[in-house]
Write a protein that holds these residues in place. Structure first.
Motif, short mmCIF file in Angstrom:
data_model
loop_
_atom_site.label_atom_id
_atom_site.label_comp_id
_atom_site.label_asym_id
_atom_site.label_seq_id
_atom_site.Cartn_x
_atom_site.Cartn_y
_atom_site.Cartn_z
N TRP A 6 44.32 10.48 50.50
CA TRP A 6 45.52 11.30 50.31
C TRP A 6 45.95 11.14 48.86
CZ3 TRP A 6 44.47 8.92 54.92
CH2 TRP A 6 44.62 9.69 56.09
N THR A 7 46.74 12.09 48.37
CA THR A 7 47.17 12.00 46.98
C THR A 7 48.48 12.76 46.78
OG1 THR A 7 46.45 12.29 44.68
CG2 THR A 7 45.98 14.09 46.20
N SER A 8 49.18 12.46 45.71
CA SER A 8 50.35 13.23 45.31
C SER A 8 49.88 14.38 44.42
CB SER A 8 51.34 12.34 44.55
OG SER A 8 51.86 11.34 45.41
N LEU A 9 50.42 15.56 44.68
CA LEU A 9 50.03 16.74 43.92
C LEU A 9 51.31 17.53 43.60
CD1 LEU A 9 47.25 18.08 43.08
CD2 LEU A 9 47.57 19.58 45.05
N SER A 10 51.51 17.88 42.36
CA SER A 10 52.75 18.58 41.99
C SER A 10 52.79 19.95 42.66
CB SER A 10 52.85 18.72 40.48
OG SER A 10 51.91 19.66 40.00
N TRP A 11 54.00 20.47 42.85
CA TRP A 11 54.16 21.81 43.41
C TRP A 11 53.55 22.85 42.47
CZ3 TRP A 11 54.50 21.94 48.20
CH2 TRP A 11 55.36 21.13 48.94
N GLU A 12 53.62 22.59 41.17
CA GLU A 12 53.03 23.51 40.22
C GLU A 12 51.51 23.59 40.41
OE1 GLU A 12 56.97 22.55 38.98
OE2 GLU A 12 55.31 21.21 39.48
N ALA A 13 50.89 22.43 40.69
CA ALA A 13 49.45 22.42 40.93
C ALA A 13 49.11 23.14 42.23
CB ALA A 13 48.94 20.97 40.98
N VAL A 14 49.98 22.99 43.24
CA VAL A 14 49.78 23.71 44.50
C VAL A 14 49.83 25.21 44.25
CG1 VAL A 14 50.78 24.22 46.75
CG2 VAL A 14 50.64 21.84 45.97
N ALA A 15 50.84 25.66 43.52
CA ALA A 15 50.99 27.09 43.24
C ALA A 15 49.79 27.62 42.44
CB ALA A 15 52.28 27.34 42.49
N GLU A 16 49.30 26.82 41.53
CA GLU A 16 48.15 27.22 40.72
C GLU A 16 46.92 27.44 41.58
OE1 GLU A 16 46.43 24.76 37.34
OE2 GLU A 16 48.49 25.05 36.65
N ARG A 17 46.77 26.56 42.59
CA ARG A 17 45.58 26.64 43.45
C ARG A 17 45.75 27.66 44.57
NH1 ARG A 17 43.40 20.35 43.21
NH2 ARG A 17 44.12 20.00 41.08
N ALA A 18 46.97 28.11 44.81
CA ALA A 18 47.28 29.21 45.73
C ALA A 18 46.46 29.18 47.02
CB ALA A 18 47.07 30.55 45.02
N PRO A 72 54.70 16.77 46.86
CA PRO A 72 54.01 16.71 48.14
C PRO A 72 52.89 15.67 48.15
CG PRO A 72 53.26 18.60 46.91
CD PRO A 72 54.39 17.99 46.12
N PHE A 73 52.75 15.01 49.29
CA PHE A 73 51.65 14.08 49.54
C PHE A 73 50.65 14.86 50.38
CE2 PHE A 73 50.00 10.02 51.54
CZ PHE A 73 49.50 9.49 50.36
N VAL A 74 49.44 15.03 49.88
CA VAL A 74 48.49 15.97 50.50
C VAL A 74 47.16 15.30 50.80
CG1 VAL A 74 49.61 17.82 49.21
CG2 VAL A 74 47.48 16.82 48.33
N GLY A 75 46.40 15.94 51.65
CA GLY A 75 45.06 15.45 51.95
C GLY A 75 44.13 15.69 50.78
#
Length: 328
Positions: A247-259, A218-221
């Motif tokens: 904006w930045t690329s963030l892994s899905w694993e990092a997204v899940a970690e940050r919940a 994902p490309f995220v804010g």
């Protein structure tokens, strides 16, 4: 829909409708004449992203690239001077006349020159590059002024860090000087300030992911651009605020970690909010997130995600969506 949200969301379309006149430089009894150089305090010199430009008189033929630039010119009462627009990020507000379309994406330098503009206004610095519509220096050498939204500068020496609403309002005022419409700019800033002050940020202290695009990654804010500015004003804590970028690329694993408690979905024709929901709900890494399982989604149109006249309305809209989530 709350009265506050209605008032804020109607503010920008109303300004565009009353200010844009007849788009495309058409002449007629109702066309708004551009101000004279003496009346508007010309010559005007401004510098953005390290490039300085000077206009001896208000521009009569304007080319805009990106929605943020087009809508800025419309909102400042110079829509009847747009001879070509390009790279629209989405439809204009309902009822606003669309200027002549030059290209769906970046126009060629030749196509721009064929319109004989005296100002090219771009929303991205890359719009005026060899890969875009041509380098700014080449236009300046031909006597064609160029302006890039200051929020889009890539060089850290010129990039707002972080972007604030004061930066957005400063661009409105600077663009007003450049277009010869300083009074319209002052009125727009006053209205936007009042609308922003009327917004009551969400007080729940919720965290949020700004999901702009991307399926595999994902490309995220991130922490210094328009997404951060908008979320912060709405009372949300950005889970990617620690990344010093727009904006930045963030892994899905990092997204899940940050919940994140909620997920802001950027809605665009090429990557809709519904498509993003499908990605989130079918990806095994994110499908188990409470925000995904409970459908805690907010949406924002792509045209409101970059610095410009839609940002204040986007804040108010997010707050009302958060209120609706809470009520649900």
């Amino acid at each position: 829909m709350s009265r506050r949200r209605t008032a804020v969301l109607l503010a920008v379309p109303a300004l565009l409708l009353t200010a844009c006149g007849t788009a495309g430089g058409e002449e007629g009894a109702d066309a708004t004449p551009s101000p004279t150089a003496a009346d508007a305090g010309f010559p005007v010199t401004v510098a953005t992203c390290g490039t300085e430009t000077t206009l001896a008189a208000p521009p009569e033929r304007i080319v805009t690239i990106k929605s943020a630039a087009t809508e800025m010119v419309l909102a400042l009462g110079a829509g009847d001077r747009i001879v070509g627009s390009a790279f629209a990020d989405g439809p204009l507000p309902e009822g606003v006349t669309e200027p002549p379309v030059l290209a769906e994406r970046n126009p060629s330098r030749e196509a721009v020159l064929d319109l004989a503009p005296d100002l090219v206004y771009a929303g991205w610095e890359s719009n005026l590059s060899d890969e875009g519509a041509g380098e700014r220096a080449g236009y300046e050498e031909l006597g064609i002024s160029t302006y890039v939204s200051p929020s889009a500068c890539q060089d850290p020496a010129h990039q707002p860090n972080p972007l604030t609403f004061e930066d957005v309002f400063a661009e409105i005022e600077e663009a007003g000087r450049l277009l010869g419409t300083p009074q319209e700019a002052a009125a727009l800033v006053a209205e936007q300030r009042a609308a922003l002050e009327a917004v009551e940020p969400d007080g729940e202290g919720r965290t949020a992911l700004w999901y702009s695009s991307g399926r595999d990654t994902p490309f995220v804010g991130a922490g210094i651009g328009a997404p951060q500015m908008i979320m912060e004003a709405a009372g949300l804590t950005n889970v990617a605020a620690d990344v010093q970028d727009t904006w930045t690329s963030l892994s899905w694993e990092a997204v899940a970690e940050r919940a994140p408690d909620v997920i802001v979905l950027v809605d665009s024709a090429w990557n809709t909010a519904a498509q993003k929901v499908e990605v989130l709900e079918t990806n095994p890494v994110t499908a188990a997130l409470p925000a995904v399982q409970e459908g805690r989604y907010l949406t924002v149109p792509f045209a409101a995600t970059e610095a410009g006249v839609r940002n204040v309305a986007a804040v108010a809209d997010l707050v009302d969506q958060l209120t609706a989530l809470g009520a649900g």
